[in-house]
Design an enzyme around this catalytic site. Structure first.
Site, PDB file in Angstrom:
ATOM      1  N   GLU A   1      -3.849  11.168   1.127  1.00 18.11           N
ATOM      2  CA  GLU A   1      -4.703  11.670   2.197  1.00 18.11           C
ATOM      3  C   GLU A   1      -3.858  12.172   3.371  1.00 18.11           C
ATOM      4  O   GLU A   1      -4.197  13.171   4.014  1.00 18.11           O
ATOM      5  CB  GLU A   1      -5.662  10.576   2.655  1.00 18.11           C
ATOM      6  CG  GLU A   1      -6.735  10.250   1.620  1.00 18.11           C
ATOM      7  CD  GLU A   1      -7.629   9.102   2.041  1.00 18.11           C
ATOM      8  OE1 GLU A   1      -8.843   9.329   2.204  1.00 18.11           O
ATOM      9  OE2 GLU A   1      -7.116   7.990   2.209  1.00 18.11           O
TER      10      GLU A   1
ATOM     11  N   GLU B   1      -8.745   4.873  -5.392  1.00 18.93           N
ATOM     12  CA  GLU B   1      -9.550   3.843  -4.720  1.00 18.93           C
ATOM     13  C   GLU B   1     -10.681   3.285  -5.570  1.00 18.93           C
ATOM     14  O   GLU B   1     -11.012   2.090  -5.468  1.00 18.93           O
ATOM     15  CB  GLU B   1     -10.116   4.389  -3.402  1.00 18.93           C
ATOM     16  CG  GLU B   1      -9.105   4.482  -2.269  1.00 18.93           C
ATOM     17  CD  GLU B   1      -8.305   5.768  -2.283  1.00 18.93           C
ATOM     18  OE1 GLU B   1      -7.586   6.028  -1.302  1.00 18.93           O
ATOM     19  OE2 GLU B   1      -8.401   6.525  -3.283  1.00 18.93           O
TER      20      GLU B   1
ATOM     21  N   GLY C   1      -4.106   6.468   0.672  1.00 15.66           N
ATOM     22  CA  GLY C   1      -3.879   6.951   2.025  1.00 15.66           C
ATOM     23  C   GLY C   1      -2.650   7.827   2.147  1.00 15.66           C
ATOM     24  O   GLY C   1      -2.593   8.709   3.005  1.00 15.66           O
TER      25      GLY C   1
ATOM     26  N   ALA D   1      -2.382   2.550   3.019  1.00 16.65           N
ATOM     27  CA  ALA D   1      -2.539   1.488   4.010  1.00 16.65           C
ATOM     28  C   ALA D   1      -1.783   0.234   3.587  1.00 16.65           C
ATOM     29  O   ALA D   1      -1.636  -0.054   2.399  1.00 16.65           O
ATOM     30  CB  ALA D   1      -4.016   1.172   4.210  1.00 16.65           C
TER      31      ALA D   1
END
Length: 314
Positions: free
Chosen positions: A156, A176, A153, A108
């Site tokens: 992911e 994270e 992300g 992100a």
């Protein structure tokens, strides 16, 4: 229930390919002359290959200043490209790659996130998670070409693809917890399905980052380009070698019946999410979709005539 299962695909495929890198370099050179870019924004390029590679579609992330960080504009363009691919009957295999050396996707865009109101953050997260699900639910097989860092992300995002191929500089992880948060775009779910809860906990709890071979040994990636294979003048260093290997995988999938491949993806997708009896029923429903196809008859004819079949996706 079966109707709902039959229309929501995601997949996990596991096996390993080793092929000649010289051939990959030659075919990569050919690709440069026979591919046609049909859709492009500043940050997303959608390439439909032609010639012998017709049916392969490459979706390229290209936001170099932000290391392909997922901004509102990038996610919006990404979703538009996925919508284009989903309804393209000629698209048989999709490769997701980065044009930015050393990085697949940085996750992100935290700088942009800092400027958002709480409502805007919620709206963005909803859009990003929807984009990931749309990638996961594409009917075509998808391959993530990891030629650099895919963290948070970005990792992911790669987990939404059916296959992952790692170049020599791939770096994967969910860091994270080192920022006092947890993965929030499906990482805990998708990674657990891929490698199990214990291995996922080990990676998430420690915020550990993995190179290509540890990721391969854990079953996170399906193939790795070995460093020794990078010594070629035409490879421009090691960037893009994961993509070249992903093209090899795509070319191996390409000759097979496209409807059969799509139905196999749907069936495999539900193997771990339903009870065995329902899983067998889903498989039978998928099998029923290939029975009336011309491709099935072409496969039988080609077998009888001892030639390669030519499938048309009908």
């Amino acid at each position: 229930m079966l109707r709902s299962l039959f229309t929501t695909p995601s997949v996990r495929i596991g096996h390993q390919l080793r092929s000649n890198i010289a051939h990959a370099n030659n075919t990569a050179q050919l690709f440069r002359f026979v591919s046609t870019t049909t859709a492009s924004t500043e940050e997303i390029t959608l390439t439909r290959h032609t010639g012998a590679d017709k049916g392969i579609v490459t979706l390229t992330l290209n936001r170099p200043k932000a290391k392909n960080a997922l901004s509102r504009s990038l996610v919006s363009s990404f979703r538009s490209a996925l919508e284009d691919i989903r309804f393209d009957r000629e698209a048989r295999v999709v490769i997701l790659r980065s044009a930015v050396p050393g990085v697949f996707c940085a996750g992100a865009d935290l700088k942009e996130r800092a400027t958002m109101s709480p409502v805007e953050v919620e709206q963005f997260l909803h859009s990003m998670k929807t984009a990931f699900k749309e990638l996961e639910n594409l009917p075509q097989p998808t391959i993530a070409a990891l030629d650099g860092a895919a963290l948070g992300g970005g990792f992911e995002l790669s987990l939404c693809c059916d296959l992952r191929v790692a170049g020599p500089r791939a770096l994967l992880g969910l860091p994270e917890t080192s920022l006092a948060i947890i993965p929030g775009a499906g990482g805990t779910l998708r990674l657990t399905k891929l490698i199990g809860p214990s291995q996922t906990k080990a990676l998430v709890f420690t915020a550990r980052r993995l190179g290509p071979y540890p990721a391969l040994s854990m079953g996170i990636v399906n193939d790795v380009v070995e460093p020794a294979e990078c010594m070629d003048e035409q490879s421009a260093g090691d960037h893009g070698l994961g993509y070249e290997r992903a093209l090899e995988w795509a070319r191996e999938i390409l000759p097979n019946g496209p409807i059969a491949v799509r139905m196999a993806k749907r069936s495999i997708d539900h193997a771990n999410s339903v009870d065995p009896a329902t899983g067998l029923d889903v498989e039978q429903l998928c099998y029923a979709q290939v029975i009336p196809t011309e491709d099935r008859l072409e496969g039988l004819r080609a077998f009888k005539e001892k030639r390669k079949p030519v499938y048309k996706g009908c």
